[in-house]
Design a protein around this motif. Structure first.
Motif, PDB file in Angstrom:
ATOM      1  N   ASN A 174       0.858  -1.184   0.000  1.00 50.00           N
ATOM      2  CA  ASN A 174       0.000   0.000   0.000  1.00 50.00           C
ATOM      3  C   ASN A 174       0.896   1.235   0.000  1.00 50.00           C
ATOM      4  O   ASN A 174       1.821   1.343   0.798  1.00 50.00           O
ATOM      5  CB  ASN A 174      -0.895   0.023   1.241  1.00 50.00           C
ATOM      6  CG  ASN A 174      -1.929  -1.068   1.205  1.00 50.00           C
ATOM      7  OD1 ASN A 174      -2.400  -1.458   0.143  1.00 50.00           O
ATOM      8  ND2 ASN A 174      -2.265  -1.589   2.366  1.00 50.00           N
ATOM      9  N   VAL A 175       0.624   2.142  -0.909  1.00 53.91           N
ATOM     10  CA  VAL A 175       1.428   3.350  -1.046  1.00 53.91           C
ATOM     11  C   VAL A 175       0.513   4.554  -0.879  1.00 53.91           C
ATOM     12  O   VAL A 175      -0.534   4.629  -1.517  1.00 53.91           O
ATOM     13  CB  VAL A 175       2.117   3.401  -2.425  1.00 53.91           C
ATOM     14  CG1 VAL A 175       2.943   4.660  -2.579  1.00 53.91           C
ATOM     15  CG2 VAL A 175       2.971   2.166  -2.644  1.00 53.91           C
ATOM     16  N   ASP A 176       0.928   5.471  -0.011  1.00 51.53           N
ATOM     17  CA  ASP A 176       0.156   6.693   0.185  1.00 51.53           C
ATOM     18  C   ASP A 176       0.621   7.761  -0.794  1.00 51.53           C
ATOM     19  O   ASP A 176       1.826   7.932  -1.019  1.00 51.53           O
ATOM     20  CB  ASP A 176       0.336   7.215   1.617  1.00 51.53           C
ATOM     21  CG  ASP A 176      -0.249   6.269   2.652  1.00 51.53           C
ATOM     22  OD1 ASP A 176      -1.281   5.637   2.364  1.00 51.53           O
ATOM     23  OD2 ASP A 176       0.335   6.161   3.743  1.00 51.53           O
ATOM     24  N   PHE A 177      -0.325   8.467  -1.385  1.00 50.50           N
ATOM     25  CA  PHE A 177      -0.052   9.578  -2.281  1.00 50.50           C
ATOM     26  C   PHE A 177      -0.761  10.805  -1.753  1.00 50.50           C
ATOM     27  O   PHE A 177      -1.835  10.695  -1.152  1.00 50.50           O
ATOM     28  CB  PHE A 177      -0.575   9.288  -3.705  1.00 50.50           C
ATOM     29  CG  PHE A 177       0.157   8.194  -4.421  1.00 50.50           C
ATOM     30  CD1 PHE A 177       1.337   8.456  -5.084  1.00 50.50           C
ATOM     31  CD2 PHE A 177      -0.349   6.904  -4.450  1.00 50.50           C
ATOM     32  CE1 PHE A 177       2.012   7.444  -5.761  1.00 50.50           C
ATOM     33  CE2 PHE A 177       0.316   5.894  -5.117  1.00 50.50           C
ATOM     34  CZ  PHE A 177       1.503   6.154  -5.774  1.00 50.50           C
ATOM     35  N   GLU A 225      -0.650  14.268  -6.078  1.00 51.68           N
ATOM     36  CA  GLU A 225       0.009  13.153  -6.759  1.00 51.68           C
ATOM     37  C   GLU A 225      -1.012  12.175  -7.315  1.00 51.68           C
ATOM     38  O   GLU A 225      -0.885  11.703  -8.453  1.00 51.68           O
ATOM     39  CB  GLU A 225       0.940  12.423  -5.794  1.00 51.68           C
ATOM     40  CG  GLU A 225       2.153  13.223  -5.380  1.00 51.68           C
ATOM     41  CD  GLU A 225       2.904  12.607  -4.213  1.00 51.68           C
ATOM     42  OE1 GLU A 225       4.113  12.848  -4.116  1.00 51.68           O
ATOM     43  OE2 GLU A 225       2.290  11.881  -3.402  1.00 51.68           O
ATOM     44  N   LEU A 226      -2.027  11.886  -6.536  1.00 52.36           N
ATOM     45  CA  LEU A 226      -3.057  10.954  -6.984  1.00 52.36           C
ATOM     46  C   LEU A 226      -3.828  11.518  -8.168  1.00 52.36           C
ATOM     47  O   LEU A 226      -4.135  10.798  -9.127  1.00 52.36           O
ATOM     48  CB  LEU A 226      -4.002  10.627  -5.821  1.00 52.36           C
ATOM     49  CG  LEU A 226      -4.899   9.408  -5.997  1.00 52.36           C
ATOM     50  CD1 LEU A 226      -4.102   8.178  -6.390  1.00 52.36           C
ATOM     51  CD2 LEU A 226      -5.683   9.160  -4.720  1.00 52.36           C
TER      52      LEU A 226
END
Length: 83
Positions: free
Chosen positions: A5-8, A12-13
């Protein structure tokens, strides 16, 4: 399959979504490709650094440089120059 899981950030998203829409690729594919490219680039740089270090540790290279009259050392300082 293992996952990460990568947070943006919202920005960025939003940019990732726009890129996915522009290219017609799924967001996961874009992130996976970017990750693979980064890993590949890192591996290539690490291998190049190893080759560089191996080359410049070779005593034969130092002998060849010396025999060619190449002085790659620091320039001599005159007595009046500050350190």
């Amino acid at each position: 399959m293992p996952a990460l899981n990568v947070d943006f950030s919202e920005e960025e998203l939003a940019e990732l979504r726009a890129l996915a829409q522009d290219t017609g690729e799924p967001m996961k594919a874009i992130v996976r490709k970017a990750t693979a490219d980064t890993i590949s680039r890192h591996r290539a740089l690490r291998e190049a650094a190893e080759i560089f270090q191996r080359t410049f540790r070779d005593p034969a290279l130092a002998d060849a440089i010396s025999a060619a009259g190449i002085d790659d050392g620091p320039a001599p300082r005159s007595a009046g120059q500050a350190a």
